[in-house]
Design a protein around this motif. Structure first.
Motif, PDB file in Angstrom:
ATOM      1  N   THR A   1       0.677   0.649  -5.389  1.00 51.55           N
ATOM      2  CA  THR A   1       1.048   1.343  -6.627  1.00 51.55           C
ATOM      3  C   THR A   1       0.724   2.833  -6.563  1.00 51.55           C
ATOM      4  O   THR A   1       1.054   3.570  -7.493  1.00 51.55           O
ATOM      5  CB  THR A   1       0.344   0.730  -7.869  1.00 51.55           C
ATOM      6  OG1 THR A   1      -1.061   0.978  -7.809  1.00 51.55           O
ATOM      7  CG2 THR A   1       0.619  -0.757  -7.979  1.00 51.55           C
TER       8      THR A   1
ATOM      9  N   CYS B   1       5.895  -4.273 -17.535  1.00 53.03           N
ATOM     10  CA  CYS B   1       6.676  -4.720 -16.372  1.00 53.03           C
ATOM     11  C   CYS B   1       5.934  -5.734 -15.497  1.00 53.03           C
ATOM     12  O   CYS B   1       6.537  -6.309 -14.596  1.00 53.03           O
ATOM     13  CB  CYS B   1       7.120  -3.522 -15.535  1.00 53.03           C
ATOM     14  SG  CYS B   1       5.797  -2.688 -14.642  1.00 53.03           S
TER      15      CYS B   1
ATOM     16  N   CYS C   1       2.615   1.859 -12.334  1.00 57.40           N
ATOM     17  CA  CYS C   1       3.301   0.579 -12.242  1.00 57.40           C
ATOM     18  C   CYS C   1       4.792   0.823 -12.010  1.00 57.40           C
ATOM     19  O   CYS C   1       5.243   1.971 -11.983  1.00 57.40           O
ATOM     20  CB  CYS C   1       3.093  -0.204 -13.542  1.00 57.40           C
ATOM     21  SG  CYS C   1       3.826   0.642 -14.965  1.00 57.40           S
ATOM     22  N   HIS C   2       5.570  -0.242 -11.902  1.00 54.54           N
ATOM     23  CA  HIS C   2       6.998  -0.081 -11.624  1.00 54.54           C
ATOM     24  C   HIS C   2       7.737   0.663 -12.727  1.00 54.54           C
ATOM     25  O   HIS C   2       8.575   1.532 -12.455  1.00 54.54           O
ATOM     26  CB  HIS C   2       7.651  -1.455 -11.398  1.00 54.54           C
ATOM     27  CG  HIS C   2       9.064  -1.359 -10.905  1.00 54.54           C
ATOM     28  ND1 HIS C   2      10.144  -1.297 -11.753  1.00 54.54           N
ATOM     29  CD2 HIS C   2       9.560  -1.276  -9.652  1.00 54.54           C
ATOM     30  CE1 HIS C   2      11.248  -1.199 -11.037  1.00 54.54           C
ATOM     31  NE2 HIS C   2      10.926  -1.179  -9.758  1.00 54.54           N
TER      32      HIS C   2
ATOM     33  N   GLN D   1      -4.372  -1.788  -6.536  1.00 54.52           N
ATOM     34  CA  GLN D   1      -3.325  -2.230  -5.611  1.00 54.52           C
ATOM     35  C   GLN D   1      -2.728  -0.993  -4.932  1.00 54.52           C
ATOM     36  O   GLN D   1      -2.068  -0.170  -5.567  1.00 54.52           O
ATOM     37  CB  GLN D   1      -2.249  -3.047  -6.342  1.00 54.52           C
ATOM     38  CG  GLN D   1      -2.769  -4.417  -6.752  1.00 54.52           C
ATOM     39  CD  GLN D   1      -1.676  -5.483  -6.833  1.00 54.52           C
ATOM     40  OE1 GLN D   1      -0.557  -5.287  -6.372  1.00 54.52           O
ATOM     41  NE2 GLN D   1      -2.011  -6.616  -7.403  1.00 54.52           N
TER      42      GLN D   1
ATOM     43  N   PHE E   1      -2.823  -5.883 -15.353  1.00 55.34           N
ATOM     44  CA  PHE E   1      -1.428  -5.657 -14.990  1.00 55.34           C
ATOM     45  C   PHE E   1      -0.720  -4.949 -16.133  1.00 55.34           C
ATOM     46  O   PHE E   1      -1.166  -4.982 -17.289  1.00 55.34           O
ATOM     47  CB  PHE E   1      -0.737  -6.978 -14.646  1.00 55.34           C
ATOM     48  CG  PHE E   1      -0.766  -8.008 -15.742  1.00 55.34           C
ATOM     49  CD1 PHE E   1      -1.860  -8.842 -15.897  1.00 55.34           C
ATOM     50  CD2 PHE E   1       0.299  -8.135 -16.611  1.00 55.34           C
ATOM     51  CE1 PHE E   1      -1.894  -9.794 -16.920  1.00 55.34           C
ATOM     52  CE2 PHE E   1       0.282  -9.089 -17.630  1.00 55.34           C
ATOM     53  CZ  PHE E   1      -0.822  -9.915 -17.781  1.00 55.34           C
ATOM     54  N   CYS E   2       0.391  -4.308 -15.830  1.00 53.25           N
ATOM     55  CA  CYS E   2       1.158  -3.581 -16.856  1.00 53.25           C
ATOM     56  C   CYS E   2       1.708  -4.574 -17.870  1.00 53.25           C
ATOM     57  O   CYS E   2       2.353  -5.555 -17.494  1.00 53.25           O
ATOM     58  CB  CYS E   2       2.302  -2.789 -16.222  1.00 53.25           C
ATOM     59  SG  CYS E   2       3.383  -2.035 -17.474  1.00 53.25           S
TER      60      CYS E   2
ATOM     61  N   THR F   1       3.539  -5.337 -13.268  1.00 55.18           N
ATOM     62  CA  THR F   1       2.980  -4.901 -11.982  1.00 55.18           C
ATOM     63  C   THR F   1       1.464  -5.099 -11.956  1.00 55.18           C
ATOM     64  O   THR F   1       0.768  -4.659 -12.868  1.00 55.18           O
ATOM     65  CB  THR F   1       3.279  -3.400 -11.740  1.00 55.18           C
ATOM     66  OG1 THR F   1       4.683  -3.192 -11.727  1.00 55.18           O
ATOM     67  CG2 THR F   1       2.671  -2.925 -10.412  1.00 55.18           C
TER      68      THR F   1
END
Ligand code: ZN
Ligand code: ZN
Length: 142
Positions: free
Chosen positions: A95, A73, A6-7, A92, A69-70, A75
């Motif tokens: 990522t 953050c 993730c970001h 995704q 999702f994270c 993502t």
């Protein structure tokens, strides 16, 4: 091994790369709204080939659709749909650590695509932002 994150890096994921199912650009309204982006690229693999470290949260975006999702953050990372894609996890593609290695082969859910997506390749392309000191409109990327 295909690796990604993730970001913020709190969630890392790893796939063996075996049994690849598809890589597709999805134009559905659920992907668009959840990602806040006009289109989302997904790579499908057998679910048991995915290893995840870190904490995700799960959102039920439709009756059978589950989006992971994270939790730090936000993502978007994984999608499961046991009704339509049994045994498959969609990851995704953006990522992945090397997203260039995973070009999409098809557009899916194109019935729901934004009409203006059809013409985007013809838009002016700036290497950074228009008006930045070191580049004028004459430095548009071909
Ligand atoms: Zn994160
Ligand atoms: Zn979609």
């Amino acid at each position: 091994m295909i690796q990604g994150q993730c970001h913020c890096g709190a969630v890392r994921h790893e796939l063996t790369g075996e049994g690849q199912h598809h890589t597709a650009l999805c134009h559905c309204t659920d992907c668009r709204r959840h990602a806040g982006a006009p289109v989302v690229c997904w790579s499908g693999y057998p679910a048991p080939t995915l290893n995840v470290t870190g904490e995700t949260r799960v959102y039920a975006s439709s009756e059978h659709g589950r989006r992971h999702f994270c939790s730090e953050c936000g993502t978007g990372l994984f999608y499961y749909n046991e009704a339509f894609l049994p045994g498959i996890v969609d990851v995704q593609t953006a990522t992945f650590d090397n997203p260039e290695d995973h070009a999409p082969q098809v557009h899916v859910q194109f019935a729901e695509h934004l009409a203006w997506m059809d013409g985007i390749d013809g838009l002016p392309k700036f290497a950074r932002y228009p008006g930045q000191e070191d580049q004028g409109p004459d430095q548009v990327v071909p």
